[in-house]
Design a protein around this motif. Structure first.
Motif, mmCIF file in Angstrom:
data_model
loop_
_atom_site.group_PDB
_atom_site.id
_atom_site.type_symbol
_atom_site.label_atom_id
_atom_site.label_comp_id
_atom_site.label_asym_id
_atom_site.label_seq_id
_atom_site.Cartn_x
_atom_site.Cartn_y
_atom_site.Cartn_z
ATOM 1 N N MET A 67 71.095 41.744 47.934
ATOM 2 C CA MET A 67 71.275 40.444 48.581
ATOM 3 C C MET A 67 70.254 40.265 49.702
ATOM 4 O O MET A 67 69.675 39.193 49.860
ATOM 5 C CB MET A 67 72.692 40.338 49.182
ATOM 6 C CG MET A 67 73.737 39.739 48.274
ATOM 7 S SD MET A 67 73.350 38.083 47.715
ATOM 8 C CE MET A 67 73.961 37.117 49.078
ATOM 9 N N SER A 113 71.250 38.585 42.560
ATOM 10 C CA SER A 113 71.496 39.981 42.924
ATOM 11 C C SER A 113 72.422 40.652 41.928
ATOM 12 O O SER A 113 72.461 41.878 41.827
ATOM 13 C CB SER A 113 72.158 40.080 44.301
ATOM 14 O OG SER A 113 71.571 39.166 45.177
ATOM 15 N N LEU A 160 73.091 35.236 45.349
ATOM 16 C CA LEU A 160 74.044 36.179 44.758
ATOM 17 C C LEU A 160 73.813 36.317 43.258
ATOM 18 O O LEU A 160 73.782 37.407 42.707
ATOM 19 C CB LEU A 160 75.476 35.724 45.037
ATOM 20 C CG LEU A 160 76.561 36.606 44.427
ATOM 21 C CD1 LEU A 160 76.507 38.012 45.018
ATOM 22 C CD2 LEU A 160 77.947 36.018 44.653
ATOM 23 N N VAL A 201 78.211 41.090 50.177
ATOM 24 C CA VAL A 201 77.615 39.805 50.545
ATOM 25 C C VAL A 201 77.791 39.569 52.044
ATOM 26 O O VAL A 201 76.841 39.206 52.754
ATOM 27 C CB VAL A 201 78.269 38.656 49.737
ATOM 28 C CG1 VAL A 201 77.858 37.308 50.302
ATOM 29 C CG2 VAL A 201 77.868 38.778 48.279
#
Lengths: 548, 317
Positions: free
Chosen positions: B204, B234, B231, B118
């Motif tokens: 992401m 993802s 997120l 991330v």
């Protein structure tokens, strides 16, 4: 104080420095100690005053098989037996046979057919059961008669076991058999508690009970075998440790790392690559003994259909012409093999009888010189087309492969083209037995009695005769030597036999491993003898002030 | 949902049947005869025959197979032909170490991988991204046996902070347990963490440039909530990766358990192959197959939790 850590364990940061540096220059550094120095410092144990109590962890190089003396067949299993299962006889520091549960060496009748064994009195098994002649008979009969017993061959010469009185047994034999006492100094001489046999029967190996300095506590397969000090042991005063945990750790690098970090107190088999460092390392004691094992190259001569089946003639110059085999043997330089592959830490070998044996003579120890010129001549005499192709089956471990490559290079000089066939161990044994190989490098853990290193390897249809080669004359000589009970005459017979076997070159003997075990300097009294077993009976932690 | 589960279970049974046939035939096709290995140094043909009879290796294959299946249905895997110990007991003593190792390394991998992934995606093209990518590449390239040995040399031999080997059951000593599992879990988790990192980063980046994120940003959502939003979308790819990597994880436990001498399942399996311990090989492979099937089922069910658009009902997946 950059080289010591605050928590009172000086040397850690230094070690870290060494590790880091070693990591950086890996591959480019010379050994810290000359290998020759390591070899010369032979030592079977360290004697220092020790204190009672304590627990140690010991690394073995493999996981033992079933802990049932009738059924087990691994060398590593015998490491555990030295603690929990004593035998009628034992092997001493110089490979001599000494009484253990027996009171004295056996009395052998003039015709060699009656072997009378007096037993020590007042012996107790580790469950408190008394050991008497009946218990001995029951164990020996179990070794002889139980289906699938791995001891049956060793005790084949025994016709019956008789109880003479409570402290004496007599073995009646089919034929005289000199190696019998040495068989009784191994698993065939282990006596099992009748109470435990009643209780467990075929599952005896799950909780074995014998006479021993330690008694079996528990086993977790491939993880640990735990034994604790026995209260019933006849020499309990001599035993110091409370508890031993045996841990199988196959990888030598990992064994050593665990010994260094203190997870282990002792380990079996230090790798030759690590020996120079270990021999010089603070905190570690290296034990070093010659062994009775050997490694050799079997050449398939007459094994066409399985080694215990009817022998036939294998095709090809190597099998058909002894001169070609002799050429192959002469092309190999055993000293260089030892230097290059094992840093000189093992011992060149040219025959089945180890130099430490009482049957070692000039004739049995003689070694043909490395002679590539003569090898080439022999090939020319034999009229074979060079290079002679040879396939070498070899275990797929790194060190053995290195051995194969060195052999490949040496044999090439004399006119052989060796092709390596790396094969996993279990598969290689099956191939060797069924005759699906041309040459095969394998080892033998060795027996104190010469017949154990010769018989099954050279006689017709012998269980270990992968080569299949035999001659009626040498078979007769092997049998005669095994039946001869007079040591002097026996020595002469082997002096006659071994050179003849060597000339066949059906097994080209290469080298004998030396045995290297290591333990922490906190320990003393650990014994390693040439039979390759670690004995912890009198081992203990070094007493305060006893630091040497 | 119920019908889907039933369907999957039936499929699993078929798979297990096939696995059992393959493994049964497989061990017998291996070169090397277990009876010969067991018979010892100087075996007589009678001894070998007696061993074959004792373990039923002399009987016809179909009969051996049916006997084995029949035993297994009663949770009886027979006895190890090498140690003579009951296989079911051995398996039960070996599972905890491996399950814990697998769970902890998954945890390590997921935590490190997702967080770093991330961070890399949010700071795409900046130093954080470069660093994360570099570390991921390193994590992928370093073999875990090397990493393990170096870990032992540094943290156990030189510094003495962590034990070099051994396993302490959690209920015996939680602290000891953790100390013995830290290094193995990190070593095994590293490679997986790298894979997750790269996967998280790319999905992401895709999510962050999609329409719904732009809309969310335009509506004035805080950057933190935008990231959380993206997120979640993802994660579905990450989950897929986790499921797929289970095989790698199992083979990784084998190596890791060897290095750290953990009494685990992977070591049991490998060493029983070397000793041709047929009952143990067969039992461990079957148990692994069951585990694999179960985990994949759980992963499939988790999809619907992460992404409600995926409905398992009626097998519409």
């Amino acid at each position: 104080m950059p080289w010591s850590s605050p928590n009172g364990r000086p040397g850690r940061w230094r070690t870290l420095g060494v590790v880091t540096t070693a990591g950086l220059v890996l591959g480019g550094c010379a050994p810290l100690v000359e290998p020759q120095t390591v070899v010369n410092e032979e030592r079977s144990g360290v004697d220092l005053p020790v204190r009672k109590g304590g627990e140690i962890s010991v690394a073995l190089d493999a996981d033992p098989d079933a802990l049932d003396p009738t059924l087990s067949s691994t060398l590593v299993g015998r490491q555990v037996y030295t603690s929990v299962c004593e035998k009628l006889y034992d092997v001493g520091e110089n490979l001599e046979i000494v009484p253990q549960l027996a009171a004295d060496l056996p009395e052998i009748s003039d015709d060699g057919l009656d072997v009378t064994i007096p037993l020590r009195r007042d012996l107790l098994f580790n469950d408190g059961t008394a050991l008497d002649a009946h218990a001995v008979k029951r164990s020996l009969d179990r070794h002889r008669e139980m289906p699938a017993s791995r001891r049956a061959t060793e005790l084949e010469s025994v016709r019956s076991v008789e109880v003479v009185d409570a402290d004496t047994v007599r073995l009646r034999l089919h034929r005289p058999y000199a190696p019998l006492t040495s068989m009784l100094a191994d698993r065939a001489g282990m006596i099992l508690s009748p109470t435990a046999l009643d209780e467990l029967g075929e599952d005896f190996g799950q909780a074995p009970v014998c006479v021993g300095p330690f008694h079996f506590v528990e086993r977790v397969a491939q993880d640990r075998i735990v034994v604790e000090r026995s209260e019933h042991y006849y020499d309990a005063d001599l035993v110091n440790l409370d508890r031993i945990v045996y841990r199988p750790i196959p990888d030598p690098t990992i064994r050593l790392a665990n010994l260094r970090s203190g997870q282990l107190d002792a380990m079996w088999k230090v790798s030759p690559d690590d020996l120079p460092a270990v021999s010089n390392e603070d905190g570690l004691t290296l034990l070093n003994q010659p062994s009775i094992q050997y490694m050799g190259m079997s050449v398939n001569v007459m094994n066409t259909d399985g080694n215990t089946a009817e022998p036939g003639q294998v095709e090809g110059p190597l099998a058909e012409d002894p001169r070609v085999r002799q050429a192959l043997a002469l092309s190999l330089d055993r000293d260089t093999i030892n230097e290059v592959v094992f840093s000189g830490l093992h011992q060149p070998a040219c025959g089945p009888i180890p130099p430490s044996s009482e049957f070692a003579t000039e004739e049995t120890q003689a070694c043909p010189e490395h002679d590539p010129d003569r090898a080439r001549e022999l090939l020319a005499e034999a009229g074979v087309q060079t290079p002679v192709p040879v396939e070498l089956m070899i275990s797929n471990e790194p060190l053995t492969l290195r051995l194969g490559q060195v052999i490949q290079a040496m044999a090439a000089e004399a006119g052989f083209q060796v092709r390596l066939r790396p094969t996993e161990f279990a598969a290689s044994i099956a191939e060797a037995q069924s005759g699906n190989f041309q040459t095969y490098i394998s080892g033998w853990s060795g027996r104190p009695d010469p017949d154990g290193n010769i018989g099954s390897f050279h006689v017709r249809s012998g269980a270990n005769n992968y080569s299949g080669h035999f001659t009626p004359e040498t078979d007769e000589l092997i049998r005669e030597a095994a039946e001869e009970t007079d040591p002097e005459r026996r020595r002469d017979l082997y002096s006659e036999l071994v050179p003849r076997l060597r000339d066949f070159n059906n097994i080209i003997y290469l080298y004998r491993e030396r045995l290297y075990a290591a333990h922490s300097t906190d320990l003393a009294g650990v014994r390693v003898y040439p039979d390759g077993l670690m004995r912890f009976r009198e081992a203990g932690f070094v007493a305060e002030g006893g630091e040497g | 949902m119920g019908r889907y589960l039933l369907n999957r279970l039936l499929q699993s049974l078929v798979t297990l049947f096939l696995v059992s046939v393959v493994i049964f035939a497989g061990v017998r096709a291996m070169p090397g005869d277990p009876a010969l290995l067991l018979a010892g140094d100087d075996p007589s043909p009678e001894t070998v025959a007696a061993i074959n009879e004792q373990y039923g290796f002399d009987r016809a294959w179909p009969l051996q197979y049916l006997t084995w299946i029949g035993q297994m249905l009663r949770w009886d895997f027979g006895e190890s032909i090498r140690t003579g110990m009951p296989v079911s007991e051995t398996i039960l003593t070996r599972l905890p170490a491996t399950l814990e190792l697998a769970a902890l390394s998954l945890l390590v991998a997921a935590l490190v991988g997702v967080l770093a992934g991330v961070a890399a995606a949010v700071r795409q093209g900046r130093p954080t991204d470069w660093l994360a990518n570099g570390v991921a590449l390193l994590g992928l390239s370093v073999p875990n046996f090397w990493l393990g040995l170096m870990g032992i040399l540094v943290f156990a031999v030189a510094l003495g902070w962590l034990p070099a080997s051994g396993y302490v059951p959690f209920f015996e000593s939680p602290a000891g347990n953790l100390a013995s599992m830290v290094m193995p879990a990190i070593v095994l988790g590293t490679g997986l963490a790298a894979i997750i990192l790269r996967q998280t980063r790319s999905s992401m980046i895709e999510a962050l440039s999609s329409d719904y994120v732009r809309t969310a940003r335009a509506k004035g959502m805080t950057p933190r909530r935008v990231v959380a939003h993206a997120l979640r979308n993802s994660l579905i790819t990450v989950l897929t990766i986790l499921g797929l990597q289970l095989g790698a994880l199992i083979s990784g436990t084998v190596v890791t358990e060897q290095i750290f001498v953990l009494p685990g399942f992977g070591r049991l399996m490998v060493e029983s192959v070397f000793t041709r311990d047929f009952p143990v090989i067969q039992a461990t492979v079957m148990v692994t197959a069951v585990g694999y099937i179960l985990v994949n089922l759980v992963v499939d069910l988790l999809y619907s939790v992460v992404d409600p658009r995926i409905r398992v009902q009626g097998g519409a997946r």
